[in-house]
Design a protein around this motif. Structure first.
Motif, short mmCIF file in Angstrom:
data_model
loop_
_atom_site.label_atom_id
_atom_site.label_comp_id
_atom_site.label_asym_id
_atom_site.label_seq_id
_atom_site.Cartn_x
_atom_site.Cartn_y
_atom_site.Cartn_z
N VAL A 8 0.51 -1.68 -0.43
CA VAL A 8 0.28 -0.21 0.07
C VAL A 8 1.29 0.78 0.00
CG1 VAL A 8 -0.42 -0.14 2.95
CG2 VAL A 8 -1.79 1.14 1.20
N CYS A 9 0.85 2.38 -0.77
CA CYS A 9 1.02 3.33 -0.76
C CYS A 9 0.43 4.37 0.26
CB CYS A 9 0.68 3.70 -2.27
SG CYS A 9 1.71 5.49 -2.72
N ASP A 10 1.13 5.16 0.75
CA ASP A 10 0.64 5.48 2.42
C ASP A 10 1.11 7.74 2.35
OD1 ASP A 10 3.64 4.44 3.17
OD2 ASP A 10 2.42 4.39 5.07
N PRO A 11 1.89 8.14 1.49
CA PRO A 11 2.17 9.55 1.57
C PRO A 11 0.91 10.44 1.91
CG PRO A 11 1.68 9.29 -0.84
CD PRO A 11 1.37 7.57 0.37
N ASN A 12 1.64 11.40 2.70
CA ASN A 12 0.54 12.85 2.86
C ASN A 12 0.05 12.86 1.87
OD1 ASN A 12 -1.11 14.34 4.35
ND2 ASN A 12 0.43 15.47 4.47
N CYS A 13 -1.20 12.22 0.65
CA CYS A 13 -1.34 12.53 -0.53
C CYS A 13 -3.69 12.27 0.30
CB CYS A 13 -1.59 11.79 -1.63
SG CYS A 13 -2.43 9.99 -1.40
N HIS A 14 -3.73 11.96 1.64
CA HIS A 14 -5.50 12.51 1.36
C HIS A 14 -6.34 11.37 1.28
CE1 HIS A 14 -3.51 15.97 3.62
NE2 HIS A 14 -3.67 16.46 3.08
N ALA A 15 -5.22 10.31 0.36
CA ALA A 15 -6.30 9.43 -0.52
C ALA A 15 -7.02 8.73 0.72
CB ALA A 15 -5.75 8.98 -1.15
N ASN A 16 -8.37 8.36 0.80
CA ASN A 16 -8.74 7.44 1.90
C ASN A 16 -9.46 6.73 1.38
OD1 ASN A 16 -10.70 6.52 4.54
ND2 ASN A 16 -10.73 8.29 4.65
N LYS A 18 -5.65 5.08 1.70
CA LYS A 18 -5.01 4.73 0.47
C LYS A 18 -5.60 3.86 -0.88
CE LYS A 18 -2.75 8.30 2.64
NZ LYS A 18 -2.83 9.33 2.89
N CYS A 19 -3.52 4.05 -1.20
CA CYS A 19 -4.17 3.36 -2.75
C CYS A 19 -3.26 1.39 -2.81
CB CYS A 19 -3.73 3.63 -4.02
SG CYS A 19 -4.43 4.74 -4.24
N GLY A 20 -4.17 0.89 -2.53
CA GLY A 20 -3.13 -0.21 -2.77
C GLY A 20 -2.49 -0.59 -3.63
N ILE A 47 -5.40 4.36 -8.22
CA ILE A 47 -3.44 4.53 -8.12
C ILE A 47 -3.60 5.63 -8.85
CG2 ILE A 47 -3.77 3.83 -10.36
CD1 ILE A 47 -0.57 3.02 -9.24
N CYS A 48 -2.55 6.33 -8.74
CA CYS A 48 -2.34 8.10 -9.52
C CYS A 48 -1.28 7.85 -10.17
CB CYS A 48 -2.38 9.31 -8.22
SG CYS A 48 -0.91 9.47 -7.60
N LEU A 49 -0.40 8.61 -10.57
CA LEU A 49 0.71 8.98 -11.42
C LEU A 49 1.55 8.99 -10.44
CD1 LEU A 49 1.71 12.24 -12.75
CD2 LEU A 49 -0.45 12.11 -11.34
N LEU A 50 1.17 9.66 -9.10
CA LEU A 50 2.18 9.48 -8.51
C LEU A 50 3.01 8.03 -7.77
CD1 LEU A 50 1.96 12.94 -6.18
CD2 LEU A 50 3.59 11.80 -8.33
N GLY A 51 1.37 7.35 -7.55
CA GLY A 51 1.61 5.79 -6.71
C GLY A 51 2.75 4.86 -8.53
N ARG A 52 2.54 5.37 -9.22
CA ARG A 52 3.12 4.43 -10.40
C ARG A 52 4.77 4.82 -10.60
NH1 ARG A 52 -0.70 1.47 -13.77
NH2 ARG A 52 -2.84 2.67 -14.22
N LYS A 188 -6.17 15.72 -4.55
CA LYS A 188 -7.94 14.92 -3.85
C LYS A 188 -7.50 13.37 -5.91
CE LYS A 188 -9.13 15.81 -0.10
NZ LYS A 188 -8.53 16.89 0.17
N ARG A 189 -6.17 13.14 -5.70
CA ARG A 189 -5.91 12.57 -6.70
C ARG A 189 -7.36 11.15 -7.07
NH1 ARG A 189 -1.88 14.52 -4.54
NH2 ARG A 189 -0.66 15.25 -5.70
N VAL A 190 -7.32 10.63 -6.30
CA VAL A 190 -7.95 9.24 -6.80
C VAL A 190 -9.98 9.63 -6.22
CG1 VAL A 190 -6.13 7.67 -6.95
CG2 VAL A 190 -7.18 8.50 -4.95
N ASP A 191 -9.75 9.92 -5.33
CA ASP A 191 -11.06 10.43 -4.85
C ASP A 191 -12.33 11.42 -5.49
OD1 ASP A 191 -11.01 8.75 -2.65
OD2 ASP A 191 -9.94 9.79 -1.19
N ARG A 635 3.93 16.88 -7.24
CA ARG A 635 4.40 16.45 -5.98
C ARG A 635 3.35 16.05 -4.76
NH1 ARG A 635 6.49 20.88 -8.15
NH2 ARG A 635 4.99 22.62 -7.61
N ILE A 636 3.76 15.64 -3.31
CA ILE A 636 2.93 15.64 -2.53
C ILE A 636 3.76 15.82 -1.90
CG2 ILE A 636 1.88 14.64 -0.75
CD1 ILE A 636 1.45 12.19 -2.91
N HIS A 637 3.91 18.13 -1.35
CA HIS A 637 4.50 19.00 -0.59
C HIS A 637 6.08 18.63 -1.44
CE1 HIS A 637 2.03 19.79 2.77
NE2 HIS A 637 1.51 18.73 2.89
S1 SF4 Z 1 -3.64 8.84 -4.83
FE1 SF4 Z 1 -1.48 8.36 -5.28
S2 SF4 Z 1 -0.21 9.54 -3.99
FE2 SF4 Z 1 -2.21 9.01 -3.07
S3 SF4 Z 1 -2.23 6.60 -2.14
FE3 SF4 Z 1 -2.97 7.07 -4.89
S4 SF4 Z 1 -1.58 5.82 -5.85
FE4 SF4 Z 1 -0.36 6.41 -3.83
#
Ligand code: SF4
Length: 747
Positions: A8-16, A18-20, A47-52, A188-191, A635-637
């Motif tokens: 799981v990806c877990d940066p401070n992106c506020h996805a809820n 977080k993306c598996g 998933i967003c481009l940062l996850g990839r 809120k890349r994915v939400d 970026r995330i910050h």
């Molecule tokens: S939105 Fe992007 S950066 Fe955030 S958890 Fe999902 S893949 Fe990772």
């Protein structure tokens, strides 16, 4: 040989949630990253481009592979590779030396927001607890709105109002959603797909923002306002509702403290028989709340020289100071738009407000957030699907026992806010802090404002700085000791939000990188408290997850190792905060009047001009532009800023300015300019951008310092902060932009 592993990806992106991530591993190396499956529907292709981009990050040539000891002058970048044993010895030697001179709490530990695993975040706190050190708690940035909502609704700011908010997928239940000072289309890349779905299904989206952001473009309407004037707009809308009696009388009478009486002279709540006093319209007298048959809202009563008024009447009086023509002057929003917005908001069935961090990074962020939240209460929208006021979205909390791990044997570290800690370092008050250990973040980049002061005073006052990171960041460069950290693919942990997900070690760490848990276990051994870090990680994780009540009753590490991801709730309905309309405030009601903030002159959500970014400020004469620094989609910050993927999309920092402001300064698109104020200067390329409101410039946050041509944008911000927000005011900043023809500076 190839395997596919879930993590799981877990940066401070506020996805809820977080993306598996589903990672293909060949011969011990990750070769591909894609979205992972979830046990329930609705989270496909998440998933967003940062996850990839995690793949590029994983094998980036800049990854730190060995502990580094500073050998030259601080900040000069001269390092010697050392062993982990030597690193632990250096760290603990410094800690014990400083503790002997200044006390154990003179060593601080700060985990910023770069990762959310239970072990990763809590290991430094456990170590600090065991060694009597200080922990810097959540604060400093993105905390002002949360503090305002805490004052009103009683939900601790440290939860970012998540239990009080509504999940993103609840947008479909709104007839009207106001996105106030946020840009979820980017952040809120994915939400944000939930907002798009809702709009398709008929929800009207209105975006309030000084910038015609990506979210403004996808909305039905964009309302541009003067930066920092959000509170004035909210008060004017409140005036529209109250002056025309368009509000939910039952809701505000039952669930808010609007009927409570205030002594007009002392500005304190009146009590009767130990209860809040109200005016009973049936008996025409002041009675204790529980005895009121018909609590009145509008009360202004004098008796024996004493004047009492209701909170409602005081709010009504204050709101009357914001008729639409006055509000138009303050906010730049035309009077007819304000009137129409008030009507559409109150007529919607129901309406939601989603506040973003654009409202947040101001000196008066808490007051402005409270003013905005008043609208949701007057509408009676709190606790209704499709209604409410949200900050981060919304999520029901799980009873995770992280404090059992973080504070073993109930030993509590000293806790300081970021501001208190800054004062402890620079002024030695409330007590001296002389050593710091920073993990999961890059605070000397943009988190701590007034970077020149940070380097000249903060860094200089610290006798020892340790940074734990995967890269040589702008913060790590100033350290005495840098410890290489594992990536998300190299460590075991658990990430908890709407789901409980296993983060698992699927490849070997690059070089000698260690997980945060391993690092603090090593330090604990060296310090002599190793027996408190000696259990296998899963034992500690089980301890945190262990709870007999649903929804955790059947969740443990054995199951997580098997299933990788668990959905612990009985239903996947959109989450709605305060469905039960229980408010954990002192009065049990939503508090428009917050008594404990009276000492700060903030008992009511008064509108106050920004502390700097205002035409009334003396600096405005020299620096008439407001500096905004919103997020980038790349970026995330400052995380991911060093990747090629990012640099291809945003090759260099730019300052964006409106055509009118550029013309007034005789500046052309693409020209190199300087942005200055009395604190700093940055040399940067200029982009003329018609999405930017006149009177503002925008430099997206998170660029690393070396990416600027000269100087950096973070030296332009100041470190003033309100005692009621625990938040630095990163947007409340004035600058000037000019061609590079002069060299004078302003004192
Ligand atoms: S939105 Fe992007 S950066 Fe955030 S958890 Fe999902 S893949 Fe990772």
């Amino acid at each position: 040989m190839s395997t596919v592993e879930r993590t799981v990806c877990d940066p401070n992106c506020h996805a809820n949630p977080k993306c598996g991530l589903s990672a293909t591993v060949e011969n011990g190396r990750i070769v591909e990253i894609g979205p992972a499956d979830y046990p329930i529907e609705g989270f496909e292709n998440r998933i967003c481009l940062l996850g990839r981009a995690r793949l590029e990050q994983q094998y980036h040539p800049g990854r730190l592979t060995k502990p580094l000891k500073r050998v030259g002058t601080r900040g000069r970048g001269e390092w010697e590779e050392i062993s982990w044993a030597e690193a632990a010895r250096l760290f603990v030697e410094a800690q014990k030396r400083i503790a002997a001179e200044y006390g154990e709490r003179a060593i601080s530990f700060q985990q910023i927001s770069g990762a959310y695993g239970l072990l990763t975040r809590n290991s430094p706190v456990r170590y600090a607890s065991l060694t009597g050190a200080t922990v810097i708690r959540s604060s400093g940035i993105d905390f002002g709105v949360a503090k305002g909502l805490e004052a009103m609704f009683g939900i601790p700011a440290s939860t970012y109002f998540s239990p009080g908010g509504h999940s993103h997928d609840d947008a479909i239940n709104s007839e009207l959603t106001i996105i106030w000072g946020g840009n979820p289309a980017v952040t809120k890349r994915v939400d944000q797909t939930a907002l798009r779905r809702a709009r398709k299904a008929g929800t009207t989206l209105i975006c309030i923002d000084p910038v015609r952001s990506e979210t403004a473009k996808m909305s039905d309407e964009w309302i541009s306002l003067r930066p920092g004037s959000d509170g004035a707009l909210a008060w004017s809308l409140v005036h529209q509702l109250l002056s025309t009696d368009r509000f939910d009388n039952d809701f505000v009478s039952t669930h808010t403290n609007l009927p409570f009486l205030v002594d007009a002279e002392s500005a304190t709540l009146l009590r009767k028989e130990g209860e809040p006093a109200v005016w009973c319209a049936a008996s025409d007298r002041v009675v204790p709340l529980s005895a009121a048959v018909e609590p009145a809202l509008r009360v202004d009563h004098s008796e024996a020289g004493r004047r009492v008024i209701s909170v409602f009447s005081e709010i009504e009086r204050l709101a009357a100071e914001f008729p639409t023509d006055t509000a138009e002057q303050l906010t730049g929003v035309p009077a007819d738009i304000i009137e129409s917005l008030a009507t559409r908001y109150i007529d919607a069935d129901p309406a939601a407000i989603r506040i973003g961090y654009g409202v947040d990074r101001w000196y008066n962020a808490d007051l402005n957030a409270r003013a905005i939240a008043m609208l949701a209460c007057l509408g009676g929208y709190i606790g209704l699907p499709g209604g409410g006021v949200s900050l981060e979205g919304g999520n029901q909390s799980l009873p995770i026992k992280s404090t059992h791990f973080a504070m073993p044997g109930r030993r509590r570290p000293e806790l300081l806010s970021m501001m208190e800690a800054d004062s402890a370092v620079i002024d030695g008050a409330p007590y001296p802090v002389k050593m710091t250990c920073i993990s999961l973040g890059n605070p000397f980049n943009q988190v701590k404002p007034n970077r020149n002061k940070v380097l000249a005073e903060h860094v200089a006052a610290l006798e020892f700085i340790c940074v734990i990171d995967q890269f040589m960041t702008d913060t790590a460069k100033w350290a005495d000791l840098v410890l290489p950290a594992c990536s998300i693919f190299e460590k075991d942990d658990v990430v908890v939000d709407r789901f409980i997900q296993l983060q698992q070690r699927i490849v070997e760490p690059v070089g000698e990188a260690k997980s945060d848990f391993q690092i603090f276990r090593l330090l604990a051994d060296e310090y002599g408290v190793g027996e408190h870090f000696s259990e296998p990680q899963d034992v500690y994780l089980d301890e945190m997850l262990n709870d007999d009540s649903p929804p955790l009753a059947e969740v443990n590490m054995e199951r997580l190792r098997r299933e990788k991801v668990v959905f612990p709730w009985p239903t996947n309905e959109p989450y709605v905060g305060f469905r039960d309309r229980v408010f954990p405030t002192p009065s049990g009601r939503i508090e428009f009047f917050t008594e404990h903030l009276r000492e700060h002159g903030a008992e009511l959500p008064y509108f106050r001009e920004p502390i700097e970014a205002s035409p009334q400020h003396p600096l405005f004469e020299h620096f008439p532009l407001v500096l905004l620094s919103s997020h980038s989609r790349h970026r995330i910050h400052s995380t991911f800023a060093n990747l090629e993927m990012t640099k291809r999309s945003e090759p260099e920092p730019v300052v964006r300015i409106s055509l009118a402001d550029a013309r007034a300064r005789n500046v052309r698109d693409g020209e190199i300019v300087e942005v200055i104020n009395n604190r700093g200067r940055v040399v940067i390329r200029c982009a003329i951008d018609e999405t930017i409101r006149e009177g503002c410039v925008l430099i997206r946050e998170g660029h690393w310092i070396d990416d600027f041509i000269e100087g950096d944008a973070y030296g332009l911000t100041h470190d003033h902060h309100s005692p009621t927000t625990e938040n630095y005011a990163h947007y409340d900043v004035l600058v000037e932009l000019r061609r590079i023809v002069q060299t004078d500076t302003y004192a």
